[in-house]
Design a protein around this motif. Structure first.
Motif, PDB file in Angstrom:
ATOM      1  N   GLY A 139       0.825  -1.202   0.000  1.00 21.83           N
ATOM      2  CA  GLY A 139       0.000   0.000   0.000  1.00 21.83           C
ATOM      3  C   GLY A 139       0.864   1.258   0.000  1.00 21.83           C
ATOM      4  O   GLY A 139       0.425   2.326  -0.405  1.00 21.83           O
ATOM      5  N   GLY A 166      -0.836  -0.789  -4.290  1.00 19.50           N
ATOM      6  CA  GLY A 166      -1.952  -1.022  -3.365  1.00 19.50           C
ATOM      7  C   GLY A 166      -2.752   0.255  -3.136  1.00 19.50           C
ATOM      8  O   GLY A 166      -3.983   0.229  -3.042  1.00 19.50           O
ATOM      9  N   ASP A 170      -6.646   1.017  -3.607  1.00 23.86           N
ATOM     10  CA  ASP A 170      -7.507   1.563  -2.551  1.00 23.86           C
ATOM     11  C   ASP A 170      -8.252   2.800  -3.049  1.00 23.86           C
ATOM     12  O   ASP A 170      -9.427   3.010  -2.714  1.00 23.86           O
ATOM     13  CB  ASP A 170      -6.675   1.878  -1.299  1.00 23.86           C
ATOM     14  CG  ASP A 170      -6.066   0.609  -0.705  1.00 23.86           C
ATOM     15  OD1 ASP A 170      -6.573  -0.488  -1.002  1.00 23.86           O
ATOM     16  OD2 ASP A 170      -5.076   0.720   0.040  1.00 23.86           O
ATOM     17  N   GLY A 183      -8.264  -2.818  -2.092  1.00 21.65           N
ATOM     18  CA  GLY A 183      -7.490  -3.756  -2.911  1.00 21.65           C
ATOM     19  C   GLY A 183      -8.074  -5.158  -3.001  1.00 21.65           C
ATOM     20  O   GLY A 183      -8.373  -5.641  -4.104  1.00 21.65           O
ATOM     21  N   ASP A 187      -9.809  -7.068  -6.290  1.00 18.68           N
ATOM     22  CA  ASP A 187      -9.250  -8.339  -6.755  1.00 18.68           C
ATOM     23  C   ASP A 187     -10.365  -9.379  -6.912  1.00 18.68           C
ATOM     24  O   ASP A 187     -10.471 -10.064  -7.928  1.00 18.68           O
ATOM     25  CB  ASP A 187      -8.198  -8.813  -5.744  1.00 18.68           C
ATOM     26  CG  ASP A 187      -7.368  -9.971  -6.273  1.00 18.68           C
ATOM     27  OD1 ASP A 187      -7.444 -10.257  -7.486  1.00 18.68           O
ATOM     28  OD2 ASP A 187      -6.637 -10.592  -5.480  1.00 18.68           O
ATOM     29  N   GLY A 278       2.359  -6.551   0.716  1.00 17.03           N
ATOM     30  CA  GLY A 278       0.970  -7.008   0.821  1.00 17.03           C
ATOM     31  C   GLY A 278       0.254  -7.119  -0.508  1.00 17.03           C
ATOM     32  O   GLY A 278      -0.650  -7.937  -0.667  1.00 17.03           O
ATOM     33  N   ASN A 282      -2.273 -10.074  -4.769  1.00  9.43           N
ATOM     34  CA  ASN A 282      -3.148  -9.843  -5.926  1.00  9.43           C
ATOM     35  C   ASN A 282      -3.111 -11.010  -6.909  1.00  9.43           C
ATOM     36  O   ASN A 282      -2.051 -11.386  -7.407  1.00  9.43           O
ATOM     37  CB  ASN A 282      -2.743  -8.537  -6.623  1.00  9.43           C
ATOM     38  CG  ASN A 282      -3.668  -8.226  -7.781  1.00  9.43           C
ATOM     39  OD1 ASN A 282      -3.325  -8.453  -8.929  1.00  9.43           O
ATOM     40  ND2 ASN A 282      -4.848  -7.743  -7.472  1.00  9.43           N
TER      41      ASN A 282
HETATM   42  O1  KG4 Z   1       1.952  -4.598   2.736  1.00 10.89           O
HETATM   43  P1  KG4 Z   1       0.583  -4.186   3.171  1.00 10.89           P
HETATM   44  O2  KG4 Z   1      -0.199  -5.109   4.057  1.00 10.89           O
HETATM   45  O3  KG4 Z   1       0.605  -2.814   3.901  1.00 10.89           O
HETATM   46  C1  KG4 Z   1       1.427  -1.781   3.523  1.00 10.89           C
HETATM   47  O4  KG4 Z   1       1.005  -1.040   2.626  1.00 10.89           O
HETATM   48  O5  KG4 Z   1       2.535  -1.673   4.068  1.00 10.89           O
HETATM   49  O6  KG4 Z   1      -0.227  -3.914   1.838  1.00 10.89           O
HETATM   50  C2  KG4 Z   1      -1.579  -3.551   1.888  1.00 10.89           C
HETATM   51  C3  KG4 Z   1      -1.986  -3.043   0.532  1.00 10.89           C
HETATM   52  C4  KG4 Z   1      -3.311  -2.305   0.574  1.00 10.89           C
HETATM   53  O7  KG4 Z   1      -3.233  -1.194  -0.284  1.00 10.89           O
HETATM   54  C5  KG4 Z   1      -4.280  -3.362   0.047  1.00 10.89           C
HETATM   55  O8  KG4 Z   1      -5.426  -2.806  -0.560  1.00 10.89           O
HETATM   56  C6  KG4 Z   1      -3.427  -4.066  -0.954  1.00 10.89           C
HETATM   57  O9  KG4 Z   1      -2.124  -4.126  -0.394  1.00 10.89           O
HETATM   58  N1  KG4 Z   1      -3.886  -5.428  -1.210  1.00 10.89           N
HETATM   59  C7  KG4 Z   1      -4.349  -5.850  -2.410  1.00 10.89           C
HETATM   60  C8  KG4 Z   1      -4.677  -7.213  -2.249  1.00 10.89           C
HETATM   61  N2  KG4 Z   1      -4.403  -7.577  -0.961  1.00 10.89           N
HETATM   62  C9  KG4 Z   1      -3.911  -6.465  -0.354  1.00 10.89           C
HETATM   63  N3  KG4 Z   1      -4.479  -5.206  -3.565  1.00 10.89           N
HETATM   64  C10 KG4 Z   1      -4.960  -5.902  -4.606  1.00 10.89           C
HETATM   65  N4  KG4 Z   1      -5.281  -7.201  -4.547  1.00 10.89           N
HETATM   66  C11 KG4 Z   1      -5.173  -7.907  -3.398  1.00 10.89           C
HETATM   67  N5  KG4 Z   1      -5.505  -9.183  -3.344  1.00 10.89           N
END
Ligand code: KG4
Ligand code: ZN
Length: 347
Positions: A139, A166, A170, A183, A187, A278, A282
């Motif tokens: 994110g 991410g 969002d 996100g 997906d 994170g 996806n």
């Molecule tokens: O690494 P993370 O848990 O947190 C940080 O940003 O550090 O990543 C979360 C991000 C969020 O923007 C969330 O919407 C996105 O990753 N995200 C996804 C999916 N799972 C998490 N975006 C698209 N598809 C997914 N399956």
């Protein structure tokens, strides 16, 4: 002799993550998240995150020690995220890590969070080969890294010029009226849609971007294109084809990320691509990168999703690699660096 016992502390954003690693073996990994407190604001509120770290730190540490069944006195080195991240959140973790290092008389390593997202893969898939490519997508970040050696030689090949992958999801989630963070919802919806129905632009691909921004990303133009598309249909009173928008948008992001990551593998003469962060959850990115990597003869390594989101294991894993490589500890007077560059592995 047993390998050193490394404590890893992660507090760069909204997760208080603490873990214990010996060598490349994860002994315990506990995470407390303040996401529920931020969700109603539609984004992370830094002050709330900092206070939550302060509240969660000791309970999370105690739970980690208990789960691993070790004594704090047995820890051989303390590793903590020193950047990049939110200043208040980082400061809580670094201050706590300094206190522990001083009290226990053990070395302190202040490390780079993004590189930790790659290092954690060693706990699952073993040693990362020298000269690999790393793609960290979350994110907050979208970075393409050349990993000469995870402990001593990392270089940023490219990064996002605006939104992270991410973050773009969002923001588009908000446009589509989905709950935050959008996100995972996009997906899920994208899998029901037709990814070829709407062709959204690819950021920084081809033509004049080829040289200067070959490995950089830009997702804000894409987000604007989606916003315009939605506005256009709404003005006409047409019902939104939500699943097709989700599919076309996901396709654009996954296409660009996978194409640039594999182009980097080719130019660097690398056959290993490690993906972390994170966003690596996806499904379209996973499918497309796997398909293209197979064609290119590149091995893709993606740790299980619980290691891809922010956690203490990634920081302990990087600390363990530093200790193994004989890297000198940080000084006890380090500060945090909210914009830590990628060639700095240890502050
Ligand atoms: O690494 P993370 O848990 O947190 C940080 O940003 O550090 O990543 C979360 C991000 C969020 O923007 C969330 O919407 C996105 O990753 N995200 C996804 C999916 N799972 C998490 N975006 C698209 N598809 C997914 N399956
Ligand atoms: Zn992260």
């Amino acid at each position: 002799m047993a390998e050193p016992l490394i404590l890893g502390i992660e507090t760069s954003c909204d997760e208080t993550g603490i873990a214990l690693v010996r060598g490349r073996e994860l002994l315990a990994d506990v995470t407390a998240s303040s996401m529920d407190e931020h969700a109603r604001y539609g984004g992370i509120i830094p002050e709330i995150a900092s206070r939550a770290h302060l509240e969660s730190f000791v309970p999370t540490l105690d739970a980690t020690l208990e789960r691993a069944n070790v004594d704090l006195a047995d820890v051989d080195a303390i590793t903590v995220t020193a950047g990049p991240g939110l200043v208040g959140s980082l400061t809580v973790g670094v201050s706590a890590a300094k206190a522990l290092a001083l009290a226990l008389g053990k070395p302190l390593f202040g490390v780079n969070h993004i590189i930790g997202h790659i290092a954690v893969d060693e706990l699952v898939n073993g040693e990362i080969p020298t000269n690999s490519i790393g793609l960290v997508v979350s994110g907050g970040h979208s970075s393409l890294l050349r990993i000469g050696d995870i402990a001593t030689d990392v270089e940023e090949l490219g990064a996002t010029l605006d939104d992270a992958a991410g973050e773009a999801f969002d923001k588009v989630g908000r446009l589509l009226g989905l709950p935050y963070p959008g996100g995972p919802h996009i997906d899920r919806l994208s899998r029901e849609g037709d990814r070829d129905a709407i062709r959204f632009p690819r950021g920084l691909v081809g033509g004049r971007h080829k040289e200067k921004h070959q490995y950089d990303f830009s997702f804000s133009g894409l987000k604007t294109a989606v916003a315009r598309y939605i506005e256009g249909l709404e003005a006409e009173g047409v019902e939104l084809p939500v699943v097709d928008i989700a599919a076309g948008f996901s396709e654009s992001v996954a296409d660009v990320l996978s194409a640039k990551a594999l182009a980097a593998c080719e130019t660097q003469g690398t056959d290993t691509l490690v993906i972390g962060g994170g966003f690596s959850a996806n499904s379209r990115l996973r499918d497309l990168v796997t398909e293209r990597a197979e064609q290119a003869g590149v091995t893709v390594r993606i740790p299980p999703i619980r290691y891809c989101t922010d956690n203490g294991a990634m920081i302990a894993a990087l600390g363990s690699a530093l200790v193994r490589a004989g890297v000198e500890p940080s000084s006890l007077d380090i500060t945090v660096d909210t914009a830590m560059p990628m060639n700095v592995i240890r502050a």
